[in-house]
Design a protein around this motif. Structure first.
Motif, PDB file in Angstrom:
ATOM      1  N   GLY A   1       1.017  -0.969   0.392  1.00  0.00           N
ATOM      2  CA  GLY A   1      -0.057  -0.361   0.343  1.00  0.00           C
ATOM      3  C   GLY A   1       0.692   1.618  -0.080  1.00  0.00           C
ATOM      4  N   GLN A   2       1.908   1.275   1.261  1.00  0.00           N
ATOM      5  CA  GLN A   2       2.315   2.415   0.548  1.00  0.00           C
ATOM      6  C   GLN A   2       3.995   2.456  -0.216  1.00  0.00           C
ATOM      7  OE1 GLN A   2       5.466   1.324   3.948  1.00  0.00           O
ATOM      8  NE2 GLN A   2       4.187   1.771   5.508  1.00  0.00           N
ATOM      9  N   MET A   3       3.690   1.171  -1.241  1.00  0.00           N
ATOM     10  CA  MET A   3       4.528   1.497  -2.516  1.00  0.00           C
ATOM     11  C   MET A   3       3.592   2.176  -3.465  1.00  0.00           C
ATOM     12  SD  MET A   3       6.891  -2.173  -2.782  1.00  0.00           S
ATOM     13  CE  MET A   3       7.375  -1.199  -4.586  1.00  0.00           C
ATOM     14  N   LEU A   4       1.972   1.871  -3.801  1.00  0.00           N
ATOM     15  CA  LEU A   4       1.651   1.879  -4.234  1.00  0.00           C
ATOM     16  C   LEU A   4       0.400   3.691  -3.767  1.00  0.00           C
ATOM     17  CD1 LEU A   4      -0.084  -0.978  -4.868  1.00  0.00           C
ATOM     18  CD2 LEU A   4       1.208  -0.072  -6.987  1.00  0.00           C
ATOM     19  N   GLY A   5       1.111   4.140  -2.945  1.00  0.00           N
ATOM     20  CA  GLY A   5       0.455   4.902  -2.566  1.00  0.00           C
ATOM     21  C   GLY A   5      -0.683   5.136  -1.934  1.00  0.00           C
ATOM     22  N   GLY A   6      -1.196   4.372  -2.176  1.00  0.00           N
ATOM     23  CA  GLY A   6      -2.357   3.919  -1.439  1.00  0.00           C
ATOM     24  C   GLY A   6      -4.293   4.259  -2.286  1.00  0.00           C
ATOM     25  N   GLU A   7      -3.249   5.549  -3.035  1.00  0.00           N
ATOM     26  CA  GLU A   7      -4.281   6.321  -3.752  1.00  0.00           C
ATOM     27  C   GLU A   7      -4.771   5.703  -5.822  1.00  0.00           C
ATOM     28  OE1 GLU A   7      -3.501  10.428  -3.170  1.00  0.00           O
ATOM     29  OE2 GLU A   7      -2.965  10.142  -1.491  1.00  0.00           O
ATOM     30  N   TYR A   8      -3.792   4.379  -5.748  1.00  0.00           N
ATOM     31  CA  TYR A   8      -3.816   4.500  -6.903  1.00  0.00           C
ATOM     32  C   TYR A   8      -3.649   2.812  -7.252  1.00  0.00           C
ATOM     33  CZ  TYR A   8       0.907   5.027  -6.689  1.00  0.00           C
ATOM     34  OH  TYR A   8       2.394   5.152  -6.231  1.00  0.00           O
ATOM     35  N   THR A   9      -4.103   2.639  -8.236  1.00  0.00           N
ATOM     36  CA  THR A   9      -4.622   0.406  -8.540  1.00  0.00           C
ATOM     37  C   THR A   9      -3.339   0.383  -8.736  1.00  0.00           C
ATOM     38  OG1 THR A   9      -4.358   0.875 -10.259  1.00  0.00           O
ATOM     39  CG2 THR A   9      -6.955   1.138  -8.199  1.00  0.00           C
ATOM     40  N   GLN A  10      -2.871  -1.000  -9.177  1.00  0.00           N
ATOM     41  CA  GLN A  10      -2.251  -1.741  -9.224  1.00  0.00           C
ATOM     42  C   GLN A  10      -1.558  -1.344 -10.758  1.00  0.00           C
ATOM     43  OE1 GLN A  10       0.087  -3.954  -7.445  1.00  0.00           O
ATOM     44  NE2 GLN A  10       1.040  -3.330 -10.048  1.00  0.00           N
ATOM     45  N   ARG A  11      -2.851  -1.589 -11.744  1.00  0.00           N
ATOM     46  CA  ARG A  11      -2.684  -1.210 -12.877  1.00  0.00           C
ATOM     47  C   ARG A  11      -2.552  -0.302 -13.334  1.00  0.00           C
ATOM     48  NH1 ARG A  11      -1.490  -2.829 -17.861  1.00  0.00           N
ATOM     49  NH2 ARG A  11      -2.976  -2.910 -19.676  1.00  0.00           N
ATOM     50  N   GLN A  12      -3.020   1.361 -12.372  1.00  0.00           N
ATOM     51  CA  GLN A  12      -2.398   2.742 -12.583  1.00  0.00           C
ATOM     52  C   GLN A  12      -0.324   2.534 -12.295  1.00  0.00           C
ATOM     53  OE1 GLN A  12      -4.913   3.995 -10.069  1.00  0.00           O
ATOM     54  NE2 GLN A  12      -6.016   5.315 -11.853  1.00  0.00           N
ATOM     55  N   HIS A  13      -0.692   1.820 -11.431  1.00  0.00           N
ATOM     56  CA  HIS A  13       1.048   1.728 -11.287  1.00  0.00           C
ATOM     57  C   HIS A  13       1.492   0.844 -12.281  1.00  0.00           C
ATOM     58  CE1 HIS A  13       4.328  -0.525  -9.386  1.00  0.00           C
ATOM     59  NE2 HIS A  13       4.552   0.781  -8.955  1.00  0.00           N
ATOM     60  N   ASP A  14       1.466  -0.202 -12.938  1.00  0.00           N
ATOM     61  CA  ASP A  14       1.640  -1.198 -14.245  1.00  0.00           C
ATOM     62  C   ASP A  14       2.102  -0.215 -15.257  1.00  0.00           C
ATOM     63  OD1 ASP A  14       2.482  -2.843 -12.683  1.00  0.00           O
ATOM     64  OD2 ASP A  14       0.408  -3.770 -13.558  1.00  0.00           O
ATOM     65  N   LEU A  15       0.794   0.745 -15.811  1.00  0.00           N
ATOM     66  CA  LEU A  15       0.570   1.553 -16.665  1.00  0.00           C
ATOM     67  C   LEU A  15       1.969   2.893 -16.817  1.00  0.00           C
ATOM     68  CD1 LEU A  15      -2.587   1.316 -17.437  1.00  0.00           C
ATOM     69  CD2 LEU A  15      -1.389   0.531 -19.248  1.00  0.00           C
ATOM     70  N   MET A  16       1.841   3.692 -15.505  1.00  0.00           N
ATOM     71  CA  MET A  16       2.911   4.417 -15.313  1.00  0.00           C
ATOM     72  C   MET A  16       4.216   4.284 -15.131  1.00  0.00           C
ATOM     73  SD  MET A  16       3.274   8.026 -14.555  1.00  0.00           S
ATOM     74  CE  MET A  16       1.616   7.894 -14.259  1.00  0.00           C
ATOM     75  N   LYS A  17       4.515   2.919 -14.872  1.00  0.00           N
ATOM     76  CA  LYS A  17       5.606   2.077 -14.833  1.00  0.00           C
ATOM     77  C   LYS A  17       6.240   2.103 -16.379  1.00  0.00           C
ATOM     78  CE  LYS A  17       8.523  -1.576 -14.021  1.00  0.00           C
ATOM     79  NZ  LYS A  17       8.688  -2.873 -13.624  1.00  0.00           N
ATOM     80  N   ARG A  18       5.058   1.508 -17.757  1.00  0.00           N
ATOM     81  CA  ARG A  18       5.698   1.572 -18.911  1.00  0.00           C
ATOM     82  C   ARG A  18       6.152   3.115 -19.054  1.00  0.00           C
ATOM     83  NH1 ARG A  18       0.929  -0.926 -23.819  1.00  0.00           N
ATOM     84  NH2 ARG A  18       2.899  -0.032 -25.746  1.00  0.00           N
ATOM     85  N   CYS A  19       5.210   4.284 -18.777  1.00  0.00           N
ATOM     86  CA  CYS A  19       4.923   5.486 -19.123  1.00  0.00           C
ATOM     87  C   CYS A  19       6.144   6.019 -19.363  1.00  0.00           C
ATOM     88  CB  CYS A  19       3.786   6.111 -18.824  1.00  0.00           C
ATOM     89  SG  CYS A  19       3.780   7.279 -19.475  1.00  0.00           S
ATOM     90  N   ILE A  20       6.957   6.014 -17.642  1.00  0.00           N
ATOM     91  CA  ILE A  20       7.788   6.155 -17.695  1.00  0.00           C
ATOM     92  C   ILE A  20       9.325   5.122 -18.646  1.00  0.00           C
ATOM     93  CG2 ILE A  20       9.780   6.484 -15.257  1.00  0.00           C
ATOM     94  CD1 ILE A  20       7.179   6.470 -13.944  1.00  0.00           C
ATOM     95  N   GLN A  21       9.595   4.497 -18.643  1.00  0.00           N
ATOM     96  CA  GLN A  21       9.818   3.524 -19.666  1.00  0.00           C
ATOM     97  C   GLN A  21       9.908   4.307 -20.741  1.00  0.00           C
ATOM     98  OE1 GLN A  21       8.234  -0.282 -19.035  1.00  0.00           O
ATOM     99  NE2 GLN A  21      10.033  -0.592 -17.609  1.00  0.00           N
ATOM    100  N   LEU A  22       8.914   4.828 -21.007  1.00  0.00           N
ATOM    101  CA  LEU A  22       9.096   5.563 -22.567  1.00  0.00           C
ATOM    102  C   LEU A  22       9.843   6.854 -22.482  1.00  0.00           C
ATOM    103  CD1 LEU A  22       5.445   4.896 -24.053  1.00  0.00           C
ATOM    104  CD2 LEU A  22       7.823   4.400 -25.187  1.00  0.00           C
ATOM    105  N   ALA A  23       9.373   7.757 -21.515  1.00  0.00           N
ATOM    106  CA  ALA A  23      10.335   8.382 -21.217  1.00  0.00           C
ATOM    107  C   ALA A  23      11.819   8.568 -20.634  1.00  0.00           C
ATOM    108  CB  ALA A  23       9.505   9.804 -19.988  1.00  0.00           C
ATOM    109  N   TYR A  24      11.983   7.562 -20.624  1.00  0.00           N
ATOM    110  CA  TYR A  24      13.378   7.024 -20.557  1.00  0.00           C
ATOM    111  C   TYR A  24      14.241   6.593 -21.854  1.00  0.00           C
ATOM    112  CZ  TYR A  24      14.430   6.289 -15.409  1.00  0.00           C
ATOM    113  OH  TYR A  24      14.964   6.504 -14.256  1.00  0.00           O
ATOM    114  N   GLN A  25      13.322   6.443 -22.570  1.00  0.00           N
ATOM    115  CA  GLN A  25      13.370   6.500 -24.060  1.00  0.00           C
ATOM    116  C   GLN A  25      13.546   7.477 -25.111  1.00  0.00           C
ATOM    117  OE1 GLN A  25      10.624   3.102 -25.671  1.00  0.00           O
ATOM    118  NE2 GLN A  25      11.825   1.553 -24.520  1.00  0.00           N
ATOM    119  N   ALA A  26      13.192   8.555 -24.742  1.00  0.00           N
ATOM    120  CA  ALA A  26      12.784   9.912 -24.967  1.00  0.00           C
ATOM    121  C   ALA A  26      13.838  10.387 -25.112  1.00  0.00           C
ATOM    122  CB  ALA A  26      11.404  10.158 -24.481  1.00  0.00           C
ATOM    123  N   LYS A  27      14.240   9.959 -24.150  1.00  0.00           N
ATOM    124  CA  LYS A  27      16.168  10.395 -22.981  1.00  0.00           C
ATOM    125  C   LYS A  27      17.201  10.052 -23.756  1.00  0.00           C
ATOM    126  CE  LYS A  27      18.262  11.148 -18.929  1.00  0.00           C
ATOM    127  NZ  LYS A  27      18.406  10.624 -17.574  1.00  0.00           N
TER     128      LYS A  27
END
Length: 172
Positions: A15-41
């Protein structure tokens, strides 16, 4: 009893890792988004990316191409919405969520609003990004989107530390 105690610790930690305010799916999608940001960089662009999601499925992705396209408006969200407007029916956007690796700037927030996308999930908060980049033009996305007549749900920051790390060594 020991098993239940360990299970409780795991649940609390998750719950702390997820912030308790968003779902596991939102976490997984954000992880993918951040990985794309690394690719842009890695491609020589600013470390920003965006996903367009409908029914928990990624339908489009985009990244910043400001440097490689020599276009100061080629932000990841603007690129995403331009692609969406060519590939999708306009009314479909009203059923989508946009994921941004960082809190959208005023240009990107406005694009989200005018496209009619009802939900935004973002990673790195602009206040942290502002400290790293030295940028001084900042309007909180909740404040900006809150001024519209249409409601836009804003969720974030999500995975703040991981999202912020994509900007390390970039703004020097």
């Amino acid at each position: 009893m020991r098993f239940l105690f360990l299970l409780l610790i795991c649940v609390v930690f998750a719950g702390q890792m997820l912030g308790g305010e968003y779902t596991q799916r939102q976490h997984d999608l954000m992880k993918r988004c951040i990985q794309l940001a690394y690719q842009a960089k890695a491609r020589g662009n600013y470390p920003f990316a965006a996903l367009l999601v409908r029914d928990d499925r990624v339908v489009l992705v985009a990244e910043s191409t400001v440097n490689t396209s020599y276009d100061p408006t080629a932000h990841s969200v603007v690129n995403l919405i331009k692609i969406a407007s060519r590939k999708m029916n306009w009314s479909e956007l009203r059923h989508c969520t946009v994921y941004c690796s960082a809190e959208p700037c005023p240009l990107c927030a406005s694009a989200i609003y005018w496209a009619g996308i009802p939900t935004l999930v973002y990673g790195c908060p602009a206040t942290l990004l502002q400290k790293k980049s030295g940028e001084t033009f900042y309007i909180p996305v909740r404040e900006l989107l809150g001024r519209g007549t249409r409601k836009t749900e804003v969720i974030g920051p999500v995975m703040e530390d991981f999202a912020a790390y994509s900007h390390e060594d970039f703004w020097r």
